[in-house]
Design a protein around this motif. Structure first.
Motif, PDB file in Angstrom:
ATOM      1  N   LEU A  42       0.819  -1.206   0.000  1.00 23.57           N
ATOM      2  CA  LEU A  42       0.000   0.000   0.000  1.00 23.57           C
ATOM      3  C   LEU A  42       0.857   1.261   0.000  1.00 23.57           C
ATOM      4  O   LEU A  42       0.542   2.239  -0.689  1.00 23.57           O
ATOM      5  CB  LEU A  42      -0.925   0.001   1.216  1.00 23.57           C
ATOM      6  N   ALA A  43       1.937   1.252   0.793  1.00 27.46           N
ATOM      7  CA  ALA A  43       2.810   2.428   0.867  1.00 27.46           C
ATOM      8  C   ALA A  43       3.468   2.704  -0.477  1.00 27.46           C
ATOM      9  O   ALA A  43       3.606   3.869  -0.895  1.00 27.46           O
ATOM     10  CB  ALA A  43       3.864   2.228   1.948  1.00 27.46           C
ATOM     11  N   ARG A  46       0.798   4.139  -2.605  1.00 34.59           N
ATOM     12  CA  ARG A  46       0.455   5.504  -2.174  1.00 34.59           C
ATOM     13  C   ARG A  46       1.520   6.481  -2.632  1.00 34.59           C
ATOM     14  O   ARG A  46       1.221   7.612  -3.026  1.00 34.59           O
ATOM     15  CB  ARG A  46       0.312   5.557  -0.645  1.00 34.59           C
ATOM     16  N   GLY A  47       2.776   6.063  -2.587  1.00 36.40           N
ATOM     17  CA  GLY A  47       3.854   6.933  -3.037  1.00 36.40           C
ATOM     18  C   GLY A  47       3.751   7.275  -4.503  1.00 36.40           C
ATOM     19  O   GLY A  47       4.215   8.334  -4.944  1.00 36.40           O
ATOM     20  N   ARG A  48       3.134   6.373  -5.295  1.00 27.15           N
ATOM     21  CA  ARG A  48       2.950   6.605  -6.730  1.00 27.15           C
ATOM     22  C   ARG A  48       1.539   7.112  -7.050  1.00 27.15           C
ATOM     23  O   ARG A  48       1.149   7.151  -8.217  1.00 27.15           O
ATOM     24  CB  ARG A  48       3.249   5.316  -7.491  1.00 27.15           C
ATOM     25  N   ASP A  49       0.798   7.460  -5.990  1.00 29.55           N
ATOM     26  CA  ASP A  49      -0.568   8.001  -6.133  1.00 29.55           C
ATOM     27  C   ASP A  49      -1.515   7.034  -6.849  1.00 29.55           C
ATOM     28  O   ASP A  49      -2.468   7.450  -7.506  1.00 29.55           O
ATOM     29  CB  ASP A  49      -0.556   9.343  -6.865  1.00 29.55           C
ATOM     30  N   GLU A  50      -1.275   5.742  -6.651  1.00 29.76           N
ATOM     31  CA  GLU A  50      -2.156   4.733  -7.237  1.00 29.76           C
ATOM     32  C   GLU A  50      -3.306   4.380  -6.300  1.00 29.76           C
ATOM     33  O   GLU A  50      -4.305   3.799  -6.735  1.00 29.76           O
ATOM     34  CB  GLU A  50      -1.358   3.479  -7.590  1.00 29.76           C
ATOM     35  N   LYS A 106       0.106   9.734   2.912  1.00 28.90           N
ATOM     36  CA  LYS A 106       1.121  10.633   2.342  1.00 28.90           C
ATOM     37  C   LYS A 106       1.009  11.968   3.069  1.00 28.90           C
ATOM     38  O   LYS A 106      -0.045  12.615   3.061  1.00 28.90           O
ATOM     39  CB  LYS A 106       0.907  10.831   0.844  1.00 28.90           C
ATOM     40  N   LEU A 107       2.115  12.383   3.696  1.00 27.81           N
ATOM     41  CA  LEU A 107       2.128  13.621   4.461  1.00 27.81           C
ATOM     42  C   LEU A 107       2.392  14.824   3.559  1.00 27.81           C
ATOM     43  O   LEU A 107       3.082  14.724   2.549  1.00 27.81           O
ATOM     44  CB  LEU A 107       3.198  13.549   5.553  1.00 27.81           C
ATOM     45  N   ALA A 108       1.835  15.947   3.957  1.00 27.31           N
ATOM     46  CA  ALA A 108       2.061  17.187   3.223  1.00 27.31           C
ATOM     47  C   ALA A 108       3.511  17.629   3.375  1.00 27.31           C
ATOM     48  O   ALA A 108       4.183  17.326   4.368  1.00 27.31           O
ATOM     49  CB  ALA A 108       1.121  18.275   3.749  1.00 27.31           C
ATOM     50  N   THR A 173       8.719   6.861   4.512  1.00 25.62           N
ATOM     51  CA  THR A 173       9.560   6.733   3.328  1.00 25.62           C
ATOM     52  C   THR A 173       8.931   7.520   2.192  1.00 25.62           C
ATOM     53  O   THR A 173       7.757   7.308   1.863  1.00 25.62           O
ATOM     54  CB  THR A 173       9.705   5.257   2.908  1.00 25.62           C
ATOM     55  N   ARG A 174       9.705   8.439   1.622  1.00 25.89           N
ATOM     56  CA  ARG A 174       9.213   9.300   0.532  1.00 25.89           C
ATOM     57  C   ARG A 174       7.905   9.982   0.929  1.00 25.89           C
ATOM     58  O   ARG A 174       6.989  10.144   0.121  1.00 25.89           O
ATOM     59  CB  ARG A 174       9.057   8.503  -0.764  1.00 25.89           C
TER      60      ARG A 174
END
Length: 259
Positions: A42-43, A46-50, A106-108, A173-174
């Motif tokens: 999931l992370a 989420r990092g790739r906005d999928e 995903k944090l701002a 991470t990222r």
């Protein structure tokens, strides 16, 4: 623990990069390694906005997990196996009756790790206090949520020193969070007797059931905790000073433990 500096965001501003609703998934009783793989997948997405921000709500079977700062002296004295994990902190235990929440968020920008941790704590404090443990708060120098020794538990079998009711361990991470929090609801404390939980030997561990003198299942805390978490991340539940004491940081100055 009070924030040692002003956070990067105003208290009433969301710390999330997205304003879309959280995707809350109650996945039940899940093996630790399976849940870890689920988080990692999931992370990455989420990092790739999928996918959007996701919160996993679950329990684990009996498992010891060791964070990056775990020391040999912390490990189980009965030879129980330990899962070496990529979160911060030291050793802890998971088991049935303990509510576990893993936000994959995903944090701002700019990422504020301290503020994120404080918001997790604030959500737990709000949920625990609403359930009846009114004195729950922070100990400066230590993460998690605590009950002060000055507050007697309703169950005479409860420990009497300052006692941790919820633990935190995270990885970012990222800009995407993993791992999260565990709240002791109705679990036994026997497993903690074989480790130095979180590297702390001058305090105790407790549960909602011991503090309230009645059985408190994880199901009772799910909705209040997730609701408070949503509001804390959004800035609707502002971080307040709930500090009632101070103690040494058990991980300060420690190098990563050898694997």
């Amino acid at each position: 623990m009070t924030t040692p500096r002003e956070p990067f965001f105003p208290a009433d501003k969301s710390i999330r990069a997205s304003q879309a609703p959280l995707d809350v998934r109650d996945v039940g009783l899940v093996d630790y390694q399976e849940a870890w793989a689920m988080q990692a997948e999931l992370a990455d997405k989420r990092g790739r906005d999928e996918v959007g921000d996701t919160v996993l709500v679950l329990e684990h079977p009996f498992t010891y997990t060791a964070g990056k700062r775990t020391q040999p002296s912390d490990l189980p004295n009965d030879g129980s196996p330990v899962v070496q994990v990529d979160r911060g902190g030291r050793i802890t235990w998971h088991g049935e009756g303990q509510l576990v929440v893993y936000p994959i968020v995903k944090l701002a920008e700019p990422v504020d790790v301290v503020d994120y941790v404080r918001r997790l704590e604030e959500a737990i404090i709000a949920a625990v206090r609403t359930a009846g443990v009114a004195s729950a708060g922070r100990i400066d120098g230590r993460s998690g949520v605590w009950v002060p020794a000055a507050t007697p538990a309703k169950d005479p079998a409860a420990p009497t020193r300052d006692r941790k009711i919820a633990a935190l361990g995270i990885r970012i991470t990222r800009g995407v969070t993993m791992h999260g929090l565990s709240l002791n609801c109705s679990n036994s404390l026997d497993a903690y007797g074989h480790i130095i939980a979180c590297g702390i030997d001058d305090a105790d561990v407790t549960t909602m059931s011991l503090e309230l003198g009645r059985q408190v299942p994880t199901s009772e805390l799910k909705a209040p905790l997730i609701g408070a978490l949503d509001r804390a991340l959004a800035g609707e539940l502002a971080v307040a000073d709930h500090t009632f004491g101070s103690a040494p940081d058990p991980s300060k100055g420690l190098r990563r433990s050898p694997r």
